[in-house]
Motif scaffolding. Structure first.
Motif, PDB file in Angstrom:
ATOM      1  N   CYS A  62      -3.723   5.310   0.011  1.00  0.00           N
ATOM      2  CA  CYS A  62      -3.704   3.843   0.001  1.00  0.00           C
ATOM      3  C   CYS A  62      -2.418   3.340   0.660  1.00  0.00           C
ATOM      4  N   ALA A  63      -1.314   3.991   0.340  1.00  0.00           N
ATOM      5  CA  ALA A  63      -0.028   3.622   0.931  1.00  0.00           C
ATOM      6  C   ALA A  63      -0.067   3.813   2.446  1.00  0.00           C
ATOM      7  N   ARG A  64      -0.695   4.893   2.889  1.00  0.00           N
ATOM      8  CA  ARG A  64      -0.772   5.146   4.329  1.00  0.00           C
ATOM      9  C   ARG A  64      -1.587   4.067   5.028  1.00  0.00           C
ATOM     10  N   PHE A  65      -2.694   3.647   4.404  1.00  0.00           N
ATOM     11  CA  PHE A  65      -3.482   2.565   4.992  1.00  0.00           C
ATOM     12  C   PHE A  65      -2.662   1.296   5.098  1.00  0.00           C
ATOM     13  N   HIS A  66      -1.966   0.944   4.010  1.00  0.00           N
ATOM     14  CA  HIS A  66      -1.227  -0.316   3.993  1.00  0.00           C
ATOM     15  C   HIS A  66      -0.022  -0.328   4.925  1.00  0.00           C
ATOM     16  N   THR A  67       0.562   0.823   5.153  1.00  0.00           N
ATOM     17  CA  THR A  67       1.762   0.865   6.001  1.00  0.00           C
ATOM     18  C   THR A  67       1.453   1.155   7.470  1.00  0.00           C
ATOM     19  N   GLU A  68       0.327   1.839   7.739  1.00  0.00           N
ATOM     20  CA  GLU A  68       0.036   2.246   9.114  1.00  0.00           C
ATOM     21  C   GLU A  68      -1.145   1.500   9.741  1.00  0.00           C
ATOM     22  N   THR A  69      -2.206   1.301   8.971  1.00  0.00           N
ATOM     23  CA  THR A  69      -3.428   0.730   9.541  1.00  0.00           C
ATOM     24  C   THR A  69      -3.552  -0.768   9.338  1.00  0.00           C
ATOM     25  N   LEU A  70      -3.219  -1.239   8.139  1.00  0.00           N
ATOM     26  CA  LEU A  70      -3.366  -2.668   7.857  1.00  0.00           C
ATOM     27  C   LEU A  70      -2.592  -3.554   8.832  1.00  0.00           C
ATOM     28  N   PRO A  71      -1.355  -3.218   9.231  1.00  0.00           N
ATOM     29  CA  PRO A  71      -0.662  -4.083  10.195  1.00  0.00           C
ATOM     30  C   PRO A  71      -1.457  -4.303  11.481  1.00  0.00           C
ATOM     31  N   LYS A  72      -2.182  -3.288  11.940  1.00  0.00           N
ATOM     32  CA  LYS A  72      -2.986  -3.416  13.161  1.00  0.00           C
ATOM     33  C   LYS A  72      -4.210  -4.295  12.901  1.00  0.00           C
ATOM     34  N   ILE A  73      -4.831  -4.121  11.714  1.00  0.00           N
ATOM     35  CA  ILE A  73      -5.971  -4.963  11.357  1.00  0.00           C
ATOM     36  C   ILE A  73      -5.517  -6.412  11.228  1.00  0.00           C
ATOM     37  N   LYS A  74      -4.358  -6.606  10.625  1.00  0.00           N
ATOM     38  CA  LYS A  74      -3.824  -7.957  10.439  1.00  0.00           C
ATOM     39  C   LYS A  74      -3.585  -8.637  11.785  1.00  0.00           C
ATOM     40  N   GLU A  75      -2.965  -7.932  12.691  1.00  0.00           N
ATOM     41  CA  GLU A  75      -2.656  -8.514  14.007  1.00  0.00           C
ATOM     42  C   GLU A  75      -3.923  -8.837  14.791  1.00  0.00           C
ATOM     43  N   THR A  76      -4.899  -7.942  14.753  1.00  0.00           N
ATOM     44  CA  THR A  76      -6.092  -8.084  15.586  1.00  0.00           C
ATOM     45  C   THR A  76      -7.171  -8.968  14.977  1.00  0.00           C
ATOM     46  N   TYR A  77      -7.344  -8.880  13.661  1.00  0.00           N
ATOM     47  CA  TYR A  77      -8.468  -9.577  13.040  1.00  0.00           C
ATOM     48  C   TYR A  77      -8.093 -10.634  12.004  1.00  0.00           C
ATOM     49  N   ILE A  78      -7.068 -10.371  11.187  1.00  0.00           N
ATOM     50  CA  ILE A  78      -6.726 -11.316  10.116  1.00  0.00           C
ATOM     51  C   ILE A  78      -5.951 -12.509  10.659  1.00  0.00           C
ATOM     52  N   ASP A  79      -4.930 -12.255  11.455  1.00  0.00           N
ATOM     53  CA  ASP A  79      -4.127 -13.356  11.997  1.00  0.00           C
ATOM     54  C   ASP A  79      -4.912 -14.213  12.992  1.00  0.00           C
ATOM     55  N   THR A  80      -5.988 -13.676  13.530  1.00  0.00           N
ATOM     56  CA  THR A  80      -6.813 -14.416  14.496  1.00  0.00           C
ATOM     57  C   THR A  80      -7.993 -15.117  13.828  1.00  0.00           C
ATOM     58  N   GLY A  81      -8.092 -15.008  12.491  1.00  0.00           N
ATOM     59  CA  GLY A  81      -9.136 -15.712  11.767  1.00  0.00           C
ATOM     60  C   GLY A  81     -10.498 -15.058  11.780  1.00  0.00           C
ATOM     61  N   LYS A  82     -10.561 -13.816  12.247  1.00  0.00           N
ATOM     62  CA  LYS A  82     -11.851 -13.124  12.324  1.00  0.00           C
ATOM     63  C   LYS A  82     -12.213 -12.413  11.016  1.00  0.00           C
ATOM     64  N   ALA A  83     -11.207 -12.087  10.222  1.00  0.00           N
ATOM     65  CA  ALA A  83     -11.451 -11.376   8.964  1.00  0.00           C
ATOM     66  C   ALA A  83     -10.377 -11.740   7.949  1.00  0.00           C
ATOM     67  N   LYS A  84     -10.691 -11.502   6.690  1.00  0.00           N
ATOM     68  CA  LYS A  84      -9.723 -11.671   5.611  1.00  0.00           C
ATOM     69  C   LYS A  84      -9.781 -10.444   4.725  1.00  0.00           C
TER      70      LYS A  84
END
Length: 210
Positions: A62-84
């Motif tokens: 879980c820590a690996r997802f939050h530190t390595e993968t989530l930032p990329k999801i946030k930049e690509t999909y969450i910050d652009t309003g495509k996902a939450k």
């Protein structure tokens, strides 16, 4: 190693309740339990794709997802309003439960920043000689008083609410390990298990967004 749902969940719940209520009388601080148990959403609540994130605060994957993968999801999909992303606590032990409680006792606007700190520092506080003291220090750095942290950890209703969320994940979404993600949109549902690479999530989100 993936963390699987323990057969002795009832024993854990009993142990956690004893651990949370067996100390000295609560300090003069109160917790708004209803507010603390409110939905924690990262991103636009109206985003078309929802990512339910079932994680345990002491789970290395879980820590690996939050530190390595989530930032990329946030930049690509969450910050652009495509996902939450909606975080769902799925504690496997008393320290995961206490870390979840600590984060929920922080003001809502500090929740995800504190979650980030807890996951980034997981290897240190979870393996500390006194994890409770380590978590208390993190809570203080996040602006929580020692009295608030103590009251937070002695709030049985909060602990029960988090454990009930875990049970809901087990029964409704068939969560058997952490992290597990349930991605939904108007066009369907996809389940992703484990700390998969960004590309796996991108494929699922893009498909659901169509």
């Amino acid at each position: 190693m993936r963390r699987y749902v323990a057969a002795a969940f009832g024993a854990f719940a009993l142990f956690a309740t004893m651990a949370l209520t067996g100390g000295p009388a609560a300090a003069q601080a109160t917790i708004d339990t209803t507010k603390a148990l409110g939905e924690r959403v990262l991103g636009d609540p109206k985003a078309p794709v929802t990512i339910l994130d079932y994680s345990s605060m002491t789970c290395p994957h879980c820590a690996r997802f939050h530190t390595e993968t989530l930032p990329k999801i946030k930049e690509t999909y969450i910050d652009t309003g495509k996902a939450k992303l909606v975080f769902r606590d799925f504690p496997f032990d008393q320290w995961a439960l206490r870390a979840s409680m600590l984060a929920r006792c922080a003001p809502p606007e500090r929740y995800f920043p504190l979650l980030d700190v807890l996951f980034k520092g997981q290897a240190q506080w979870a393996s500390a000689k006194d994890p409770g003291a380590a978590l208390t220090q993190i809570g203080k750095l996040a602006g929580l008083s020692e009295a608030t942290i103590k009251a937070c950890w002695e709030d049985k209703a909060l602990a029960d609410g988090i454990l009930n969320s875990r049970l809901e994940g087990q029964n409704k979404d068939k969560v058997e390990s952490t992290p597990t993600f349930i991605l939904t949109s108007g066009s369907g549902t996809t389940k992703v298990e484990g700390a998969q690479p960004f590309e796996k999530f991108a494929e699922a989100i893009d498909k659901l967004a169509k």
